[in-house]
Scaffold this motif. Sequence first.
Motif, PDB file in Angstrom:
ATOM      1  N   ALA A 178      34.842  -0.037  42.285  1.00  0.00           N
ATOM      2  CA  ALA A 178      34.957   0.728  43.527  1.00  0.00           C
ATOM      3  C   ALA A 178      36.406   0.858  43.956  1.00  0.00           C
ATOM      4  N   GLY A 179      37.174  -0.212  43.823  1.00  0.00           N
ATOM      5  CA  GLY A 179      38.584  -0.153  44.194  1.00  0.00           C
ATOM      6  C   GLY A 179      39.370   0.819  43.337  1.00  0.00           C
ATOM      7  N   ARG A 180      39.076   0.815  42.044  1.00  0.00           N
ATOM      8  CA  ARG A 180      39.779   1.725  41.129  1.00  0.00           C
ATOM      9  C   ARG A 180      39.455   3.179  41.470  1.00  0.00           C
ATOM     10  N   ARG A 181      38.187   3.463  41.690  1.00  0.00           N
ATOM     11  CA  ARG A 181      37.804   4.840  42.034  1.00  0.00           C
ATOM     12  C   ARG A 181      38.446   5.269  43.349  1.00  0.00           C
ATOM     13  N   ALA A 182      38.409   4.376  44.349  1.00  0.00           N
ATOM     14  CA  ALA A 182      38.985   4.721  45.653  1.00  0.00           C
ATOM     15  C   ALA A 182      40.472   5.012  45.538  1.00  0.00           C
ATOM     16  N   ARG A 183      41.186   4.208  44.759  1.00  0.00           N
ATOM     17  CA  ARG A 183      42.631   4.428  44.603  1.00  0.00           C
ATOM     18  C   ARG A 183      42.937   5.782  43.997  1.00  0.00           C
ATOM     19  N   SER A 235      50.627   8.484  29.420  1.00  0.00           N
ATOM     20  CA  SER A 235      50.509   9.650  30.297  1.00  0.00           C
ATOM     21  C   SER A 235      49.206  10.377  29.975  1.00  0.00           C
ATOM     22  N   ARG A 236      48.502  10.806  31.021  1.00  0.00           N
ATOM     23  CA  ARG A 236      47.279  11.597  30.858  1.00  0.00           C
ATOM     24  C   ARG A 236      47.047  12.383  32.134  1.00  0.00           C
ATOM     25  N   ALA A 237      46.086  13.309  32.092  1.00  0.00           N
ATOM     26  CA  ALA A 237      45.719  14.035  33.306  1.00  0.00           C
ATOM     27  C   ALA A 237      45.099  13.069  34.308  1.00  0.00           C
ATOM     28  N   LEU A 238      45.481  13.196  35.578  1.00  0.00           N
ATOM     29  CA  LEU A 238      44.930  12.326  36.614  1.00  0.00           C
ATOM     30  C   LEU A 238      43.430  12.522  36.737  1.00  0.00           C
ATOM     31  N   GLU A 239      42.986  13.774  36.674  1.00  0.00           N
ATOM     32  CA  GLU A 239      41.576  14.128  36.684  1.00  0.00           C
ATOM     33  C   GLU A 239      41.336  15.166  35.597  1.00  0.00           C
ATOM     34  N   PRO A 240      40.115  15.275  35.053  1.00  0.00           N
ATOM     35  CA  PRO A 240      39.865  16.289  34.015  1.00  0.00           C
ATOM     36  C   PRO A 240      40.259  17.680  34.486  1.00  0.00           C
ATOM     37  N   GLY A 241      41.099  18.338  33.689  1.00  0.00           N
ATOM     38  CA  GLY A 241      41.533  19.698  34.005  1.00  0.00           C
ATOM     39  C   GLY A 241      42.647  19.792  35.026  1.00  0.00           C
ATOM     40  N   SER A 242      43.107  18.650  35.566  1.00  0.00           N
ATOM     41  CA  SER A 242      44.151  18.673  36.593  1.00  0.00           C
ATOM     42  C   SER A 242      45.530  18.777  35.962  1.00  0.00           C
TER      43      SER A 242
END
Length: 332
Positions: free
Chosen positions: A101-106, A154-161
């Motif tokens: 939950a903490g990881r998702r919230a961050r 390094s990677r996209a923060l969110e898919p497609g972002s």
Amino acid sequence: ARALFRSGERVLLGLSGGPDSVFLFHLLRYLAGSPRFRLELGVAHLDHGLRWEASARDASFVDRLCSRHGISCRVEQARLGVRPKTGPGAGRIRPRNLEDAGRRARYEYFARVCREEGRDAVVVGHNRTDQAETVLLHLFRGCGEEGLTAMPPSRALEPGSPVRLVRPLLPFSAAEIRAWFREAGLPCRRDATNDDLRFRRNRVRKELLPYLARHFNPRVEEALARVAEHARGREELLGPVRDDFLARHTGPGGFDPVPLAAWAPWTEGARKELLHAWLAQAGLPGEAWQVEALARVIRGPGKSCQLGKGWQAVREKGTIRLILYRGAATFL
């Protein structure tokens, strides 16, 4: 740094106040003032509310540090914890749930700040020790090749972002960063939950890695980090093959029935990698037992298998498909 940042980028540092993120804060301040990079630096801090007064002091420390150096800072609260109550077992924390939950919230918070401020990248302080821990945790879960890549630089923060998640400290161990802190004499915050052995990652860090270093390889962190690097190289080479298979056969979200004939040309190992990717596309964790259950259904004679949390795989009319019962809880 040249491979991770472009000149003039607007970057957002996730600053917890701990030694890794404070080390990174001073590194990015240097890059912000360098003619070669000219980064525009901002800071975001999420108070999870798990340690109550200590969490508030972390947020205050981050705010003061940024004010002292003239760096813009945003601090928000996300109350993930519950204040302990009296009585045996009252207020007991479920560590795995809190970690997730903490990881998702961050990351949801970082993504929102980036959208609002027009940032190009989020920078976090994961180091080589974190990388070694992640490789081991993924192995314990029975991951496929993709899981061994652990945390890419390094990677996209969110898919497609277009916003990137960047980890500049992966070449450095936690011990090296703390040695720099002692030499520089800089203040930072200490998170007491990092010593809580109810958390799996803490047990790996404080018990398993030291044991492996003493009895098997004193440079075990470097060895595990190399495993992740080699796996990333294979992923970069083979990833397009996997992605092409998914695009041709599984459909959006992974819910299209896949012809059994599509699996026939692949070896058993390659087939399991593709099955793992298919499960991940559908939002399942793709643990080893789920992959093996799917592989058995493809081989036959069984026609279905349970995948947990309301998911089922069914073989019918020359295809195999994933089904989620309506109203069932998912892994997400």
